[in-house]
Design a protein around this motif. Structure first.
Motif, PDB file in Angstrom:
ATOM      1  N   UNK A 184     -26.825 -17.797 -26.803  1.00 33.28           N
ATOM      2  CA  UNK A 184     -27.978 -18.684 -26.933  1.00 33.28           C
ATOM      3  C   UNK A 184     -27.581 -19.996 -27.605  1.00 33.28           C
TER       4      UNK A 184
ATOM      5  N   UNK B  97     -25.668 -22.144 -25.262  1.00 39.10           N
ATOM      6  CA  UNK B  97     -26.571 -22.732 -24.261  1.00 39.10           C
ATOM      7  C   UNK B  97     -27.352 -23.897 -24.865  1.00 39.10           C
ATOM      8  N   UNK B  98     -27.799 -23.711 -26.104  1.00 40.57           N
ATOM      9  CA  UNK B  98     -28.539 -24.785 -26.760  1.00 40.57           C
ATOM     10  C   UNK B  98     -27.685 -26.038 -26.864  1.00 40.57           C
TER      11      UNK B  98
ATOM     12  N   UNK C 120     -27.224 -27.576 -23.340  1.00 40.34           N
ATOM     13  CA  UNK C 120     -28.444 -28.090 -22.722  1.00 40.34           C
ATOM     14  C   UNK C 120     -28.988 -29.305 -23.464  1.00 40.34           C
TER      15      UNK C 120
ATOM     16  N   UNK D 275     -26.947 -32.179 -22.382  1.00 46.07           N
ATOM     17  CA  UNK D 275     -27.285 -32.529 -21.001  1.00 46.07           C
ATOM     18  C   UNK D 275     -28.636 -33.231 -20.932  1.00 46.07           C
ATOM     19  N   UNK D 276     -29.593 -32.743 -21.695  1.00 47.27           N
ATOM     20  CA  UNK D 276     -30.930 -33.356 -21.678  1.00 47.27           C
ATOM     21  C   UNK D 276     -30.870 -34.781 -22.204  1.00 47.27           C
TER      22      UNK D 276
ATOM     23  N   UNK E  24     -30.674 -26.579 -15.577  1.00 48.72           N
ATOM     24  CA  UNK E  24     -30.808 -25.496 -16.539  1.00 48.72           C
ATOM     25  C   UNK E  24     -31.388 -25.977 -17.850  1.00 48.72           C
ATOM     26  N   UNK E  25     -31.069 -27.196 -18.233  1.00 48.29           N
ATOM     27  CA  UNK E  25     -31.527 -27.671 -19.541  1.00 48.29           C
ATOM     28  C   UNK E  25     -33.028 -27.893 -19.579  1.00 48.29           C
TER      29      UNK E  25
ATOM     30  N   UNK F 117     -35.347 -25.850 -18.829  1.00 50.04           N
ATOM     31  CA  UNK F 117     -35.979 -24.674 -19.438  1.00 50.04           C
ATOM     32  C   UNK F 117     -35.780 -24.693 -20.954  1.00 50.04           C
ATOM     33  N   UNK F 118     -34.593 -25.021 -21.363  1.00 51.07           N
ATOM     34  CA  UNK F 118     -34.318 -25.079 -22.803  1.00 51.07           C
ATOM     35  C   UNK F 118     -35.184 -26.148 -23.449  1.00 51.07           C
ATOM     36  N   UNK F 119     -35.247 -27.285 -22.794  1.00 52.65           N
ATOM     37  CA  UNK F 119     -36.019 -28.392 -23.351  1.00 52.65           C
ATOM     38  C   UNK F 119     -37.495 -28.027 -23.429  1.00 52.65           C
TER      39      UNK F 119
ATOM     40  N   UNK G 192     -38.203 -25.706 -26.308  1.00 51.75           N
ATOM     41  CA  UNK G 192     -38.253 -26.360 -27.616  1.00 51.75           C
ATOM     42  C   UNK G 192     -39.668 -26.814 -27.958  1.00 51.75           C
TER      43      UNK G 192
ATOM     44  N   UNK H 222     -36.873 -18.908 -29.439  1.00 48.39           N
ATOM     45  CA  UNK H 222     -36.243 -19.432 -28.225  1.00 48.39           C
ATOM     46  C   UNK H 222     -35.665 -18.299 -27.379  1.00 48.39           C
TER      47      UNK H 222
ATOM     48  N   UNK I 235     -36.459 -17.808 -23.565  1.00 50.83           N
ATOM     49  CA  UNK I 235     -35.399 -18.114 -22.606  1.00 50.83           C
ATOM     50  C   UNK I 235     -34.789 -16.884 -21.966  1.00 50.83           C
TER      51      UNK I 235
END
Lengths: 381, 159
Positions: A4, A7-8, A11, A14-15, B100-101, B103-105, B108, B154, B158
């Motif tokens: 996790x 991945x954080x 991501x 990337x964001x 993929x990011x 979903x993470x974003x 949050x 999270x 996730x």
């Protein structure tokens, strides 16, 4: 680092990469800084002029030997707080017109006389009405020494006109209604420094006789938004009873700490817990415990369609219900009287089979609840 | 020092730099940091602009202007997030989920603003728990528990 966390990391980078952000330009920052500095100096100059010009006028009048006294604003002998409003001066040297309402006049405007007195005066800016004063009136000490009486909240504009009012009639026996920031109890946090927070909301503490509660008022274009926190004579325990205004993270935007006594085995011997309501931009929402309370284990069988019951909720519903329906604001603290709730509000727990009677349902843990379901009487009961 | 600090080496630095140097080095990393906390491009750009103005005005009094700047940005971002609506559904994002990011974003957004800031500072800026605690002005234990709870939240969303 686990999966996790990896991945954080990936991501978030990337964001940020994909966001197509525009960083500020140095020239614009410098321009803003200069404008800000200019405004600051202008404010300072105006403040100095406001003091210096009247003094200069007095000095000139003395030097030329005038017999009459220089014009002064009318002296007031009222006790604080007073509502003082100022109109635009006719010229740069004339005195201003001032509307002063003393305590007696303010009590006269209320509906709680003679058992109330002025307890606070908060100046605010209203988007439609302009500068206003929010005046609180609370109970006064009675002949027997008790503090008991009605209460009122007035919003008065710069002409002295009452624009908004909420009254608790004089037959009530409130113990307190005043701007927050004083001796609220209990709280795990220091008192808030001012009754108005940085988000522009006014916090008022009231006490109908036992616990403190919180009223929140915001000045809106349509008038005044009370965030469903307003009390009435008939029902003092609305949204935030047994609660305090707090600033948990000391950022100037206040939260509300709400307490809950499980009254087990008795209220005197019960366990008191608290949780925090956080401001989310348009309303308060409870900060949820990170671990949901396992109330599902005690669910009563049945379906929503069967649950045509009057529901009496005592206490605070379990966290999943907050999350699912966001209706915690309708929950009542112990002893505050029954409330009727829709099944949807209690999706977490209310799946009750008819004809269950007087089922008492407990969720234990943080934000615990005790909810009593009573079905309406059937013919022949 | 983590990603943000490497990108912005002067953050912990002293006064051996000009405002212009600090600005040039920090403006992009700060906007990215603010965006990750607020989810708002316009909001991030505006608050970073305001933070730089504040730093410029206080420049003579600042011993560690880089650290002050970062604290300004993070606090303003948390405050902006708090004041904004929390549960806004970004339909455009939902329609165009390709990465993929996303979903993470989106996950949050379920965190309270301060917890979100902790996650961003820890996993984007790669700051230590002690550094985060200093920046937010809270005990290290608060950061530990905040991160622990945030990760649990999270993970639930996730997984």
């Amino acid at each position: 680092m686990n999966e996790l966390e990896t991945r954080l990391q990936e991501d978030l980078v990337a964001a940020a990469d994909a966001a197509d952000l525009v960083a500020p330009a140095l020239a614009e920052v410098m321009r803003s800084a200069r404008r800000s500095e200019h405004r600051r100096r202008l404010r300072y100059a105006v403040a100095v002029a406001a003091v210096a010009l009247p003094l200069a006028a007095i000095a000139v009048s003395l030097l030329v030997g005038r017999d009459d006294e220089p014009t002064r604003p009318a002296a007031t002998t009222t006790t604080t707080p007073t509502v003082t409003t100022t109109t635009t001066p006719e010229s740069s040297t004339t005195s201003t017109t001032t509307v002063v309402l003393d305590d007696a006049e303010l009590v006269g405007l209320s509906n709680c006389a003679p058992t109330c007195g002025v307890t606070g005066d908060v100046a605010m800016d209203h988007p439609t009405w302009g500068p206003v004063h929010v005046v609180t009136l609370g109970p006064v000490r009675q002949a027997d020494g008790t503090v008991c009486g009605g209460a009122d909240i007035l919003v008065i504009d710069s002409t002295g006109q009452v624009r908004w009012q909420h009254s608790i009639d004089p037959s009530a026996c409130y113990a307190k209604l005043q701007p927050a920031g004083g001796d609220e109890d209990p709280s795990s946090y220091p008192p808030v420094p001012t009754p108005v927070d940085d988000a522009g909301r006014l916090f008022i503490t009231y006490n109908p006789g036992r616990y403190d509660g919180i009223i929140v008022l915001s000045m809106t274009e349509d008038g005044v938004d009370d965030h469903r926190s307003m009390v009435t004579t008939e029902d003092f325990a609305v949204r935030w009873y047994y609660a305090s205004a707090v600033d948990v993270d000391d950022d100037g935007v206040y939260e509300i700490e709400q307490f809950y006594n499980d009254c087990y085995p008795t209220c005197a011997g019960g366990t008191t817990t608290s949780f925090i309501w956080e401001w989310q931009g348009d309303d308060f929402e409870p900060a949820l415990p990170t671990s949901p309370v396992a109330c599902g284990a005690r669910q009563i069988g049945g379906s929503e369609a069967d649950a045509a019951l009057d529901l009496e909720a005592v206490g605070i519903t379990c966290p999943e219900a907050h999350e699912a329906a966001g209706r915690i604001g309708e929950a009542r603290p112990p002893g505050s009287g029954p409330g009727t709730f829709s099944v949807e509000s209690w999706r977490c727990t209310v799946t009750v089979a008819v004809p269950q009677t007087d089922e008492v349902y407990d969720c234990t843990g943080p934000g615990s609840a005790r909810i009593t379901f009573r079905r309406p009487p059937f013919p022949g009961d | 020092m983590g990603r943000l600090s490497m990108a912005a080496g002067g953050v912990r630095g002293g006064r051996d730099q000009t405002f212009e140097e600090l600005f040039e080095r920090e403006r992009q990393p700060m906007v990215r940091l603010a965006y990750l906390i607020t989810s708002s491009r316009a909001g991030a750009e505006e608050l970073v602009h305001d933070a730089f103005v504040e730093v410029y005005q206080r420049w003579p009094q600042l011993d560690r202007p880089g650290a002050y700047l970062r604290t300004c940005v993070v606090n303003r971002a948390i405050r902006q997030k708090k004041r904004g609506r929390r549960r806004v559904v970004d339909l455009r994002r939902e329609e165009t989920v390709e990465h993929g990011y996303d979903h993470t974003f989106a996950a949050l957004d379920g965190l309270v603003p301060r917890a979100r800031a902790m996650v961003v500072l820890r996993y984007y800026a790669e700051m230590s728990q002690a550094e985060i605690a200093e920046l937010l002005g809270v005990p290290v234990g608060t950061v530990k528990s905040g991160l622990h709870n945030a990760l649990a939240e999270l993970k639930k969303v996730l997984s």
